[in-house]
Scaffold this motif. Structure first.
Motif, PDB file in Angstrom:
ATOM      1  N   ARG A 174       0.402  -1.507  -0.156  1.00 10.41           N
ATOM      2  CA  ARG A 174      -0.050  -0.124   0.400  1.00 10.41           C
ATOM      3  C   ARG A 174       0.828   0.942  -0.110  1.00 10.41           C
ATOM      4  NH1 ARG A 174      -3.374   0.234   5.162  1.00 10.41           N
ATOM      5  NH2 ARG A 174      -1.791   1.132   6.049  1.00 10.41           N
ATOM      6  N   CYS A 175       0.807   1.485  -1.133  1.00 12.35           N
ATOM      7  CA  CYS A 175       1.682   3.181  -1.150  1.00 12.35           C
ATOM      8  C   CYS A 175       0.737   3.847  -0.534  1.00 12.35           C
ATOM      9  CB  CYS A 175       1.621   4.116  -2.494  1.00 12.35           C
ATOM     10  SG  CYS A 175       2.866   5.515  -2.628  1.00 12.35           S
ATOM     11  N   PRO A 176       2.323   4.654   0.827  1.00 13.48           N
ATOM     12  CA  PRO A 176       1.524   6.071   1.566  1.00 13.48           C
ATOM     13  C   PRO A 176       1.253   7.763   0.816  1.00 13.48           C
ATOM     14  CG  PRO A 176       3.619   5.454   1.335  1.00 13.48           C
ATOM     15  CD  PRO A 176       3.324   4.956   0.153  1.00 13.48           C
ATOM     16  N   HIS A 177       0.674   7.093  -0.316  1.00  7.71           N
ATOM     17  CA  HIS A 177       0.975   8.333  -0.689  1.00  7.71           C
ATOM     18  C   HIS A 177      -0.722   8.730  -1.477  1.00  7.71           C
ATOM     19  CE1 HIS A 177       1.487  10.660  -5.003  1.00  7.71           C
ATOM     20  NE2 HIS A 177       0.954  12.165  -4.375  1.00  7.71           N
ATOM     21  N   HIS A 178      -1.110   7.840  -2.495  1.00  8.62           N
ATOM     22  CA  HIS A 178      -2.567   7.418  -2.346  1.00  8.62           C
ATOM     23  C   HIS A 178      -3.384   5.681  -1.855  1.00  8.62           C
ATOM     24  CE1 HIS A 178      -3.229  10.861  -4.803  1.00  8.62           C
ATOM     25  NE2 HIS A 178      -2.864  10.774  -5.531  1.00  8.62           N
ATOM     26  N   GLY A 179      -2.606   5.376  -1.452  1.00  4.46           N
ATOM     27  CA  GLY A 179      -2.855   3.880   0.031  1.00  4.46           C
ATOM     28  C   GLY A 179      -2.986   3.157  -1.425  1.00  4.46           C
ATOM     29  N   THR A 180      -2.710   2.945  -2.919  1.00  2.32           N
ATOM     30  CA  THR A 180      -2.533   1.887  -3.929  1.00  2.32           C
ATOM     31  C   THR A 180      -1.987   0.693  -4.150  1.00  2.32           C
ATOM     32  OG1 THR A 180      -1.679   3.089  -5.103  1.00  2.32           O
ATOM     33  CG2 THR A 180      -4.565   3.073  -5.452  1.00  2.32           C
ATOM     34  N   PRO A 181      -1.996   0.308  -4.413  1.00  3.38           N
ATOM     35  CA  PRO A 181      -1.260  -1.148  -3.918  1.00  3.38           C
ATOM     36  C   PRO A 181       0.050  -0.412  -4.835  1.00  3.38           C
ATOM     37  CG  PRO A 181      -3.408  -2.197  -4.952  1.00  3.38           C
ATOM     38  CD  PRO A 181      -3.689  -0.862  -5.043  1.00  3.38           C
TER      39      PRO A 181
ATOM     40  N   VAL B  28       9.241   0.210  -5.707  1.00  6.36           N
ATOM     41  CA  VAL B  28       9.015   1.586  -7.408  1.00  6.36           C
ATOM     42  C   VAL B  28       7.654   1.312  -7.042  1.00  6.36           C
ATOM     43  CG1 VAL B  28       9.160   0.203  -8.775  1.00  6.36           C
ATOM     44  CG2 VAL B  28       9.770   2.804  -8.610  1.00  6.36           C
ATOM     45  N   CYS B  29       6.717   2.774  -6.378  1.00  5.56           N
ATOM     46  CA  CYS B  29       5.499   2.919  -6.631  1.00  5.56           C
ATOM     47  C   CYS B  29       5.016   2.647  -7.764  1.00  5.56           C
ATOM     48  CB  CYS B  29       4.987   3.637  -6.159  1.00  5.56           C
ATOM     49  SG  CYS B  29       2.870   3.531  -6.220  1.00  5.56           S
ATOM     50  N   ALA B  30       4.630   1.787  -9.138  1.00  5.08           N
ATOM     51  CA  ALA B  30       3.841   2.080 -10.396  1.00  5.08           C
ATOM     52  C   ALA B  30       3.859   3.127 -10.053  1.00  5.08           C
ATOM     53  CB  ALA B  30       3.632   0.943 -10.720  1.00  5.08           C
ATOM     54  N   ALA B  31       2.588   3.565  -9.421  1.00  8.83           N
ATOM     55  CA  ALA B  31       1.223   5.041 -10.103  1.00  8.83           C
ATOM     56  C   ALA B  31       2.441   5.924 -10.366  1.00  8.83           C
ATOM     57  CB  ALA B  31       0.894   4.870  -8.725  1.00  8.83           C
ATOM     58  N   HIS B  32       3.418   6.501  -9.200  1.00 11.34           N
ATOM     59  CA  HIS B  32       4.058   7.641  -9.522  1.00 11.34           C
ATOM     60  C   HIS B  32       5.471   7.931  -9.213  1.00 11.34           C
ATOM     61  CE1 HIS B  32      -0.509   8.719  -8.612  1.00 11.34           C
ATOM     62  NE2 HIS B  32      -0.523   9.547  -9.362  1.00 11.34           N
ATOM     63  N   GLY B  33       5.704   6.607  -9.351  1.00 11.92           N
ATOM     64  CA  GLY B  33       7.536   6.297  -9.335  1.00 11.92           C
ATOM     65  C   GLY B  33       8.535   6.580  -8.045  1.00 11.92           C
TER      66      GLY B  33
HETATM   67  S1  FES Z   1       0.577   6.561  -5.407  1.00 12.27           S
HETATM   68 FE1  FES Z   1       2.716   5.608  -5.257  1.00 12.27          FE
HETATM   69  S2  FES Z   1       3.672   7.315  -5.820  1.00 12.27           S
HETATM   70 FE2  FES Z   1       2.030   7.982  -6.381  1.00 12.27          FE
END
Ligand code: FES
Length: 121
Positions: free
Chosen positions: A45-52, A69-74
């Motif tokens: 769970r990414c702390p940025h938006h809580g997504t995988p 790495v978080c695929a959503a925003h790097g």
């Molecule tokens: S949701 Fe992971 S970097 Fe934005």
């Protein structure tokens, strides 16, 4: 506290990460990284938006293999601590999960799996 076995150590490729769904939710909820016999685990769970974090199964590491790495925003995260080292969630981090090697090299977490510390999304 009961131990839940995720897999055997040999089912975790050395130097890579693998996702798990110990609560049988239908999607990966945590990941385990292996470096030799050292294990680290975090909630997926990414702390940025809580997504995988991953864009496909088990794709948790950057190309160099030295950061999650978080695929959503790097966003990049330290593989030992889960702290964000680059990206939109600097100052935050992944939520660690206690993981250990049990008898016969079984990779285990406590049941129910609970984060070592909870961070706000
Ligand atoms: S949701 Fe992971 S970097 Fe934005």
């Amino acid at each position: 506290m009961t131990a839940r076995t995720l897999c055997h150590l040999h089912e975790l490729p050395d130097g890579l990460a693998r996702g798990f769904d110990p609560g049988a939710t239908g999607q990966t909820t945590m990941l385990v990284l292996r470096r030799g016999r050292q294990l680290r685990a975090f909630l997926d769970r990414c702390p940025h938006h809580g997504t995988p974090l991953a864009w496909r199964a088990d794709a948790y590491l950057n190309a160099a293999g030295d950061r999650i790495v978080c695929a959503a925003h790097g966003a990049l995260f330290d593989t030992d601590t889960g702290a964000c080292t680059l990206g939109p969630c600097l100052g935050q981090g992944l939520t660690p999960v206690a993981v250990r090697l049990g008898p016969h090299d079984q990779v285990q977490i406590d049941e129910p799996h609970s984060p070592i510390q909870e961070t706000s999304p």
